[in-house]
Design a protein around this motif. Structure first.
Motif, PDB file in Angstrom:
ATOM      1  N   UNK A 155       0.903  -1.178   0.023  1.00 50.26           N
ATOM      2  CA  UNK A 155       0.029  -0.099   0.078  1.00 50.26           C
ATOM      3  C   UNK A 155       0.795   1.366   0.179  1.00 50.26           C
ATOM      4  N   UNK A 156       2.249   1.302   0.074  1.00 50.97           N
ATOM      5  CA  UNK A 156       3.115   2.298   0.042  1.00 50.97           C
ATOM      6  C   UNK A 156       3.609   2.420  -1.395  1.00 50.97           C
ATOM      7  N   UNK A 157       4.007   3.741  -1.526  1.00 49.45           N
ATOM      8  CA  UNK A 157       5.046   3.909  -2.720  1.00 49.45           C
ATOM      9  C   UNK A 157       6.214   3.584  -2.364  1.00 49.45           C
ATOM     10  N   UNK A 158       7.268   3.528  -3.492  1.00 45.30           N
ATOM     11  CA  UNK A 158       8.513   3.407  -3.401  1.00 45.30           C
ATOM     12  C   UNK A 158       9.228   4.475  -2.512  1.00 45.30           C
ATOM     13  N   UNK A 159       8.761   5.759  -2.729  1.00 48.43           N
ATOM     14  CA  UNK A 159       9.321   6.792  -1.883  1.00 48.43           C
ATOM     15  C   UNK A 159       9.067   6.494  -0.329  1.00 48.43           C
ATOM     16  N   UNK A 160       7.910   6.130  -0.179  1.00 46.49           N
ATOM     17  CA  UNK A 160       7.400   5.893   1.327  1.00 46.49           C
ATOM     18  C   UNK A 160       8.463   4.716   1.858  1.00 46.49           C
ATOM     19  N   UNK A 161       8.661   3.754   1.005  1.00 46.76           N
ATOM     20  CA  UNK A 161       9.460   2.555   1.630  1.00 46.76           C
ATOM     21  C   UNK A 161      11.079   3.268   1.937  1.00 46.76           C
ATOM     22  N   UNK A 162      11.401   4.062   0.992  1.00 45.81           N
ATOM     23  CA  UNK A 162      12.659   4.782   1.022  1.00 45.81           C
ATOM     24  C   UNK A 162      12.883   5.385   2.598  1.00 45.81           C
ATOM     25  N   UNK A 163      11.849   6.159   2.992  1.00 48.92           N
ATOM     26  CA  UNK A 163      11.877   6.847   4.215  1.00 48.92           C
ATOM     27  C   UNK A 163      11.594   5.847   5.510  1.00 48.92           C
ATOM     28  N   UNK A 164      10.861   4.843   5.002  1.00 42.69           N
ATOM     29  CA  UNK A 164      10.656   3.790   6.117  1.00 42.69           C
ATOM     30  C   UNK A 164      12.008   3.263   6.297  1.00 42.69           C
ATOM     31  N   UNK A 165      12.861   2.926   5.389  1.00 43.44           N
ATOM     32  CA  UNK A 165      14.087   2.130   5.472  1.00 43.44           C
ATOM     33  C   UNK A 165      15.197   2.893   6.262  1.00 43.44           C
ATOM     34  N   UNK A 166      15.063   4.261   5.765  1.00 41.65           N
ATOM     35  CA  UNK A 166      16.154   5.163   6.511  1.00 41.65           C
ATOM     36  C   UNK A 166      15.588   5.239   7.922  1.00 41.65           C
ATOM     37  N   UNK A 167      14.395   5.380   8.500  1.00 48.23           N
ATOM     38  CA  UNK A 167      14.138   5.706   9.800  1.00 48.23           C
ATOM     39  C   UNK A 167      14.571   4.366  10.493  1.00 48.23           C
ATOM     40  N   UNK A 168      14.177   2.999   9.846  1.00 48.93           N
ATOM     41  CA  UNK A 168      14.531   2.036  10.571  1.00 48.93           C
ATOM     42  C   UNK A 168      16.180   1.698  10.921  1.00 48.93           C
ATOM     43  N   UNK A 169      16.981   2.086  10.060  1.00 50.20           N
ATOM     44  CA  UNK A 169      18.407   2.463  10.213  1.00 50.20           C
ATOM     45  C   UNK A 169      18.914   3.812  11.099  1.00 50.20           C
ATOM     46  N   UNK A 170      18.188   4.531  11.306  1.00 48.96           N
ATOM     47  CA  UNK A 170      18.479   5.773  11.958  1.00 48.96           C
ATOM     48  C   UNK A 170      19.170   5.212  13.422  1.00 48.96           C
ATOM     49  N   UNK A 171      20.284   5.806  13.650  1.00 51.00           N
ATOM     50  CA  UNK A 171      20.959   5.406  15.063  1.00 51.00           C
ATOM     51  C   UNK A 171      21.629   4.164  14.916  1.00 51.00           C
TER      52      UNK A 171
END
Length: 390
Positions: A155-171
């Motif tokens: 249900x997400x777009x490719x851009x949404x998944x990019x932001x999701x991955x970046x937040x998952x690896x933050x820190x």
């Protein structure tokens, strides 16, 4: 004279009876009704109650100013707006993760350990790129990345998944940057089958493909567009129209949506000819349009020996007219010179039926022919006998 010949030839009495029986001309074989019988059927209250329209000068002027029938607008009611960039189960994603400095999946020197499921590290100056995939979105709509766990991406777009991955690896990584590409998306595809050059699944893009665009990419129809029907199935509803009737950028050239099914069906247009023609046949159009004059010429026109050229009827099935109780039969009088101009301007439609009426003198002509066949041998025998005696 005939009785004299019969007495001289001693013709059996049964032959005389046969000749009398043949006088019932109405019982002789015929290829169809005469013009009078067609008119009588039109006035029969027990029949369909059809109307006979004479193709005369008035009809010609009406035809000249009238527009032909069209199927435009059949696909237009199915028009809807839909996204084609939403990720769904079964999609394949390519993920590139970029890190700088001390990286989670490898060092800038390329000597760090490779995490499970990750591709080799690629250095670009002080940045390191790590490739994952292609990753298939699971049936529950998730993907799994090392150190990020399961991510709900459906249900997400490719851009949404990019932001999701970046937040998952933050820190966990120094300034991670992700790039997500949808490699394959069955959910955002249409399916082409039938008489198409290259059938199969075709993925939709952000450019938004129309029906004709998709058919062009697939090689188009295998036969002429006027003899090909397009069946579009969308949301459980199926609508069909001739491929030749779909004009580029028209309301019928719909923007395709995910899940659409486009089937091309070979349905050649044709018309039938019955009655006193040179040959009874079903004739394919084999052209974008065919006039009544061309249709008659293709079968050799009326038969000189048995046809009534003033009574050429065209039967056209129109469901709306039948439902209203007003079926129409067109009549063309080929004995009138202007009729040939009218026939040139009168367009044929698919499944039209042309009937050329039998001449009223047809039964009499056939009866005389039968009499000649019966008594010609007798006359020949009498003549030969007279010559022998003389």
């Amino acid at each position: 004279m005939l009785s004299k010949l019969l007495r001289r030839s001693r013709l059996p009495a049964t032959s005389l009876a046969l000749a009398i029986m043949l006088s019932g001309c109405a019982s002789l074989p015929s290829s169809g009704p005469t013009a009078g019988k067609v008119r009588a059927a039109a006035n029969d209250p027990r029949g369909l109650g059809f109307q006979i329209v004479n193709l005369d000068a008035t009809a010609f002027r009406q035809l000249a100013g009238a527009t032909g029938p069209t199927t435009e607008g059949r696909f237009a009611p199915l028009a809807q707006d839909a996204r084609v960039d939403r990720i769904a189960p079964g999609d394949e994603l390519q993920i590139n993760l970029y890190e700088v400095g001390v990286t989670l999946f490898g060092s800038p020197s390329g000597l760090g350990e490779t995490a499970a499921g990750a591709g080799p590290a690629v250095e670009s100056g002080a940045a390191t790129a790590r490739r994952f995939g292609p990753l298939t979105v699971a049936s529950d709509g998730t993907i799994r990345l090392p150190y990020a766990g399961r991510l709900q991406v459906a249900g997400s777009t490719a851009y949404d998944v990019q932001r999701m991955i970046e937040q998952a690896f933050a820190g966990k990584s120094q300034n991670p940057q992700a790039l997500v590409t949808i490699v394959s998306s069955p959910a955002n595809s249409v399916y082409l089958f039938g008489d198409v050059a290259r059938p199969g699944r075709q993925q939709l893009t952000a450019a938004r493909e129309h029906i004709l665009d998709t058919l062009a990419v697939s090689g188009g129809a295998r036969i002429a567009s006027d003899d090909t029907t397009v069946r579009l199935t969308r949301a459980g509803q199926t609508v069909a129209m001739r491929l030749g009737d779909i004009r580029p950028s028209s309301s019928d050239d719909l923007l395709l949506q995910p899940g659409d099914r486009v089937e091309l069906v070979k349905e050649p247009r044709s018309y039938s000819v019955f009655g006193a023609s040179q040959r009874v046949s079903q004739v394919p159009f084999e052209a974008p349009s065919v006039s009544l004059a061309e249709a008659l010429a293709r079968v050799g026109g009326p038969n000189d020996a048995q046809a009534d050229p003033s009574a050429v009827f065209l039967f056209r099935y129109d469901a709306a007219a039948v439902a209203a109780g007003k079926p129409i039969i067109y009549r063309l009088d080929l004995m009138r010179p202007e009729s040939y101009l009218i026939a040139q301007a009168f367009p044929m439609r698919d499944k039209d039926l042309i009937y050329i009426a039998n001449a009223a003198s047809g039964p009499v002509t056939k009866f005389v022919s039968i009499i000649n066949q019966l008594f010609a041998p007798v006359l020949t025998a009498v003549v030969v006998s007279d010559q022998i005696r003389n």
